[in-house]
Design a protein around this motif. Structure first.
Motif, PDB file in Angstrom:
ATOM      1  N   ASP A 174       0.643  -1.272   0.001  1.00 51.40           N
ATOM      2  CA  ASP A 174      -0.063   0.050  -0.055  1.00 51.40           C
ATOM      3  C   ASP A 174       0.859   1.169   0.261  1.00 51.40           C
ATOM      4  O   ASP A 174       2.102   1.163   0.331  1.00 51.40           O
ATOM      5  CB  ASP A 174      -0.881  -0.025   1.158  1.00 51.40           C
ATOM      6  CG  ASP A 174      -2.319  -0.821   0.781  1.00 51.40           C
ATOM      7  OD1 ASP A 174      -2.838  -0.540  -0.064  1.00 51.40           O
ATOM      8  OD2 ASP A 174      -2.514  -1.725   1.623  1.00 51.40           O
ATOM      9  N   HIS A 175       0.062   2.373  -0.136  1.00 44.28           N
ATOM     10  CA  HIS A 175       0.820   3.604  -0.527  1.00 44.28           C
ATOM     11  C   HIS A 175       0.218   4.799   0.056  1.00 44.28           C
ATOM     12  O   HIS A 175      -0.930   4.819   0.090  1.00 44.28           O
ATOM     13  CB  HIS A 175       0.888   3.991  -2.123  1.00 44.28           C
ATOM     14  CG  HIS A 175       1.576   3.128  -3.052  1.00 44.28           C
ATOM     15  ND1 HIS A 175       2.983   3.560  -3.201  1.00 44.28           N
ATOM     16  CD2 HIS A 175       1.471   1.767  -3.396  1.00 44.28           C
ATOM     17  CE1 HIS A 175       3.517   2.284  -3.978  1.00 44.28           C
ATOM     18  NE2 HIS A 175       2.608   1.274  -3.934  1.00 44.28           N
ATOM     19  N   VAL A 182       4.724  -7.424   0.569  1.00 42.31           N
ATOM     20  CA  VAL A 182       5.896  -6.355   1.178  1.00 42.31           C
ATOM     21  C   VAL A 182       5.388  -5.222   1.853  1.00 42.31           C
ATOM     22  O   VAL A 182       6.487  -4.484   2.395  1.00 42.31           O
ATOM     23  CB  VAL A 182       6.520  -6.119  -0.062  1.00 42.31           C
ATOM     24  CG1 VAL A 182       7.844  -7.179  -0.234  1.00 42.31           C
ATOM     25  CG2 VAL A 182       6.021  -5.510  -1.219  1.00 42.31           C
ATOM     26  N   GLY A 183       4.002  -4.942   1.915  1.00 37.11           N
ATOM     27  CA  GLY A 183       3.698  -3.759   2.817  1.00 37.11           C
ATOM     28  C   GLY A 183       2.206  -3.336   2.584  1.00 37.11           C
ATOM     29  O   GLY A 183       1.896  -2.273   2.269  1.00 37.11           O
ATOM     30  N   ILE A 184       1.501  -4.557   2.569  1.00 35.92           N
ATOM     31  CA  ILE A 184       0.038  -4.064   2.761  1.00 35.92           C
ATOM     32  C   ILE A 184      -0.465  -3.442   3.784  1.00 35.92           C
ATOM     33  O   ILE A 184       0.011  -3.930   5.133  1.00 35.92           O
ATOM     34  CB  ILE A 184      -0.984  -5.513   2.470  1.00 35.92           C
ATOM     35  CG1 ILE A 184      -0.526  -5.916   0.771  1.00 35.92           C
ATOM     36  CG2 ILE A 184      -2.533  -5.106   2.529  1.00 35.92           C
ATOM     37  CD1 ILE A 184      -1.069  -7.238   0.340  1.00 35.92           C
ATOM     38  N   ALA A 185      -1.163  -2.597   3.732  1.00 37.76           N
ATOM     39  CA  ALA A 185      -1.515  -1.521   5.263  1.00 37.76           C
ATOM     40  C   ALA A 185      -2.613  -2.490   6.174  1.00 37.76           C
ATOM     41  O   ALA A 185      -2.666  -1.920   7.332  1.00 37.76           O
ATOM     42  CB  ALA A 185      -2.258  -0.412   4.873  1.00 37.76           C
ATOM     43  N   ARG A 186      -2.882  -3.595   5.754  1.00 37.97           N
ATOM     44  CA  ARG A 186      -3.877  -4.455   6.611  1.00 37.97           C
ATOM     45  C   ARG A 186      -3.169  -5.785   6.733  1.00 37.97           C
ATOM     46  O   ARG A 186      -2.440  -6.337   5.905  1.00 37.97           O
ATOM     47  CB  ARG A 186      -5.195  -4.634   6.253  1.00 37.97           C
ATOM     48  CG  ARG A 186      -5.724  -3.387   5.579  1.00 37.97           C
ATOM     49  CD  ARG A 186      -7.350  -3.012   5.536  1.00 37.97           C
ATOM     50  NE  ARG A 186      -7.940  -4.090   4.911  1.00 37.97           N
ATOM     51  CZ  ARG A 186      -9.370  -4.404   4.614  1.00 37.97           C
ATOM     52  NH1 ARG A 186      -9.838  -3.556   5.060  1.00 37.97           N
ATOM     53  NH2 ARG A 186      -9.549  -5.549   3.793  1.00 37.97           N
ATOM     54  N   GLY A 242      -1.136  -2.681  -5.981  1.00 41.84           N
ATOM     55  CA  GLY A 242      -0.755  -1.517  -4.742  1.00 41.84           C
ATOM     56  C   GLY A 242      -1.958  -0.524  -5.253  1.00 41.84           C
ATOM     57  O   GLY A 242      -1.376   0.279  -6.435  1.00 41.84           O
ATOM     58  N   ILE A 243      -2.885  -0.184  -4.416  1.00 45.17           N
ATOM     59  CA  ILE A 243      -3.816   0.912  -4.906  1.00 45.17           C
ATOM     60  C   ILE A 243      -2.884   2.360  -4.639  1.00 45.17           C
ATOM     61  O   ILE A 243      -2.115   2.452  -3.498  1.00 45.17           O
ATOM     62  CB  ILE A 243      -4.802   1.113  -3.850  1.00 45.17           C
ATOM     63  CG1 ILE A 243      -6.035  -0.197  -4.097  1.00 45.17           C
ATOM     64  CG2 ILE A 243      -5.629   2.195  -3.983  1.00 45.17           C
ATOM     65  CD1 ILE A 243      -6.517  -0.388  -5.672  1.00 45.17           C
ATOM     66  N   GLY A 244      -2.903   3.197  -5.782  1.00 47.46           N
ATOM     67  CA  GLY A 244      -1.966   4.375  -5.763  1.00 47.46           C
ATOM     68  C   GLY A 244      -0.575   4.081  -6.298  1.00 47.46           C
ATOM     69  O   GLY A 244       0.040   5.223  -6.246  1.00 47.46           O
ATOM     70  N   ASN A 245      -0.357   2.791  -6.700  1.00 44.28           N
ATOM     71  CA  ASN A 245       1.021   2.734  -7.292  1.00 44.28           C
ATOM     72  C   ASN A 245       1.448   3.510  -8.622  1.00 44.28           C
ATOM     73  O   ASN A 245       2.249   3.628  -8.879  1.00 44.28           O
ATOM     74  CB  ASN A 245       1.402   1.336  -7.112  1.00 44.28           C
ATOM     75  CG  ASN A 245       0.846   0.371  -8.004  1.00 44.28           C
ATOM     76  OD1 ASN A 245       0.129   0.501  -8.748  1.00 44.28           O
ATOM     77  ND2 ASN A 245       1.112  -0.959  -7.654  1.00 44.28           N
ATOM     78  N   THR A 246       0.441   3.873  -9.453  1.00 43.93           N
ATOM     79  CA  THR A 246       0.698   4.520 -10.680  1.00 43.93           C
ATOM     80  C   THR A 246       1.206   5.907 -10.154  1.00 43.93           C
ATOM     81  O   THR A 246       1.927   6.444 -11.200  1.00 43.93           O
ATOM     82  CB  THR A 246      -0.167   4.460 -11.754  1.00 43.93           C
ATOM     83  OG1 THR A 246      -1.631   5.077 -11.367  1.00 43.93           O
ATOM     84  CG2 THR A 246      -0.772   3.164 -12.127  1.00 43.93           C
TER      85      THR A 246
END
Lengths: 341, 341
Positions: free
Chosen positions: A60-61, A106-110, A168-172
């Motif tokens: 996540d971002h 590698v870094g999901i927020a939940r 990853g929502i927000g990754n673009t």
């Protein structure tokens, strides 16, 4: 006196074999340079690319809180679960080709609700890079290491070609900011609609990226600093995967814009990484073309896909596999006693 | 009041399902209209295209004696044998996907040395159309019938998608002449290098086609007359295959320029034939673009292939198969409890 055969490069020998196969010269078109490239990467005139694996890194971002995506941040975790359960588009594409998928958090927020998603969380999402650095330098290093480690394991398990994907929502938004820095271009040149922004939302996304670039002028100096400030955990892990694949001379099939930016970053750290890359498709994201041009790659497909999760790599893999089989199994003019030109 | 569900067309229902799958709206790009088209052709929202078959028609051309190809006429027979033996490029592509090939001799100029090539010879090659009609009207009819018969059998055997290919030294010359007549354009617009002519040979090929068109001004009047005068046995058989597939609502995956011209001819005889066509690729042959435009088809691949034998259709089939599996197996937002936009 004839040159000894050993003096020819692998590429020359691969092209010579292609020219002996029972087909008009050059008639496999743009697949011929792909075959020659695979021969060069693998060091075999008849390259082997029969044991693919799809690695999908998810994270996540922090910048998602600026409202740069149509989707809510929880969708990263939901789609990682969907992918691991075998019901996402890329799960279907992979299963129907017998390609294993490894989904790496590698870094999901939940907390992720499915045990098949590998837990390698560096943190609960990055920080919002409009306000501060997305990652610490140590976190960026750690995410790159995770990508490298997954590829070492894939090589150890006998995989001979790597397909890359991401969630990853927000990754673009992160990838566009990083691409602008790595390419030294205005963000407008590498900006796109992601999963489907309208004009107003696109203008907002552009403002957010400009804010971030203004906040991190130092990012221009060094690729590691740029990654930490503007990247993401999955982008760093993808870049690590490319770096490690290059060490093992393992061909890497890129997906869309995000994997392309990760690969571009990898070539800034190790220029040799460029040699193992293959572009599966040109996505609908305008920055993708710029990135592929910079990497010197011509995509196999141009279907306006914009799905991510490795879907473009999975659609292109059959072409790569079949091209390899053609090289291995087609008769030469001599074998088949077909009258050459 | 809501419209009852029955009032929606199959296309609308297919698009509605695509929009419910766990992916961003429209993110399968140009594959989405292909899926909707397959749904329309087959009459199923989730189309089934799992039992493909490649039909390759082979024949010789009297016009080859004008020196319009780099290859000697005996190569048609040699390549038919190579294909039947499993050692040609398309044999390799088909075998590695489990796709059966039927190679049908509809007019090879020599006895074929392999029993796996089906003997349905109408004659020992066509006549040279610079001097006389390539076929008699009866021969053209007979070749079309053979194509129809092979498709009836394929349908009977349970095949649900047809891939087309051809072999025939000199057949880009015949196809260009026929395309010029069917499209009503100057031959220069539908002329190409075939298996690899140089500039001088290309100019010669153009002169030969102009001679043929001057010799057969009546060809403009009627598609059957045009086929007999300027066509070829394999082109007529391909056209027959398209006509028959249309009757059975069986999707047809075209290969390159030759199969495209055959399909164009079929639509002149039965406009409904157009609805079952899919374009696999855009070949290096310039006339191919004109033909696809006239048929309203967008090719899946653009790899500058110019090999024939159904190779383009075989490279594109995995995309079609996978797209169908995505439609069948991907979860909807509701199924997967993924948060929609």
């Amino acid at each position: 006196m004839d040159e000894p055969r050993e003096r020819e490069t692998i590429e020359e020998r691969a092209q010579a074999r292609l020219d002996q196969l029972t087909k008009p010269l050059g008639s496999l078109g743009r697949l011929e340079p792909v075959i020659v490239r695979l021969a060069k990467i693998t060091g075999r005139v008849i390259p082997r690319t029969e044991q693919p694996m799809l690695l999908v890194f998810a994270a996540d971002h922090g910048v998602a809180e600026e409202g740069v995506s149509r989707y809510a941040p929880e969708v990263t975790e939901e789609m990682a679960v969907n992918l691991a359960m075998g019901t996402a588009v890329s799960s279907v594409l992979a299963r129907n080709q017998g390609i294993p998928i490894e989904v790496v958090d590698v870094g999901i927020a939940r907390a992720v609700r499915h045990p098949a998603v590998l837990n390698a969380k560096v943190a609960w999402g990055t920080q919002n890079f409009v306000e501060q650095s997305a990652m610490t330098p140590e976190q960026a290093r750690q995410a790159v290491d995770i990508g490298q480690e997954r590829v070492r394991r894939a090589v150890g398990a006998g995989h001979d070609i790597l397909l890359l994907g991401e969630l990853g929502i927000g990754n673009t938004t992160a990838a566009s900011a990083l691409a602008a820095v790595l390419l030294g271009v205005d963000p407008a040149e590498v900006l796109g609609r992601g999963t489907g922004l309208d004009d107003r939302a696109l203008a907002h996304k552009e403002r957010v990226i400009r804010q971030a670039l203004a906040r991190h002028p130092e990012a221009m100096q060094d690729p590691w600093d740029a990654m930490a400030r503007l990247g993401g955990f999955e982008i760093a892990a993808l870049a690590g995967a490319v770096l490690e694949a290059a060490r093992h001379r393992m061909p890497v099939v890129l997906d869309g814009f995000i994997t392309g930016v990760a690969a571009l970053w990898a070539t800034r750290v190790d220029p040799a990484a460029r040699d193992v890359l293959l572009a599966s498709h040109r996505s609908a994201e305008p920055g993708h073309r710029r990135v592929l041009d910079e990497l010197g790659l011509t995509p196999l497909l141009d279907l306006e896909l914009r799905l991510g999760e490795g879907s473009g790599a999975l659609f292109a893999y059959p072409l790569i596999r079949l091209a390899g089989r053609v090289m291995a199994e087609t008769a030469t003019f001599e074998d088949a006693r077909v009258t050459p030109v």
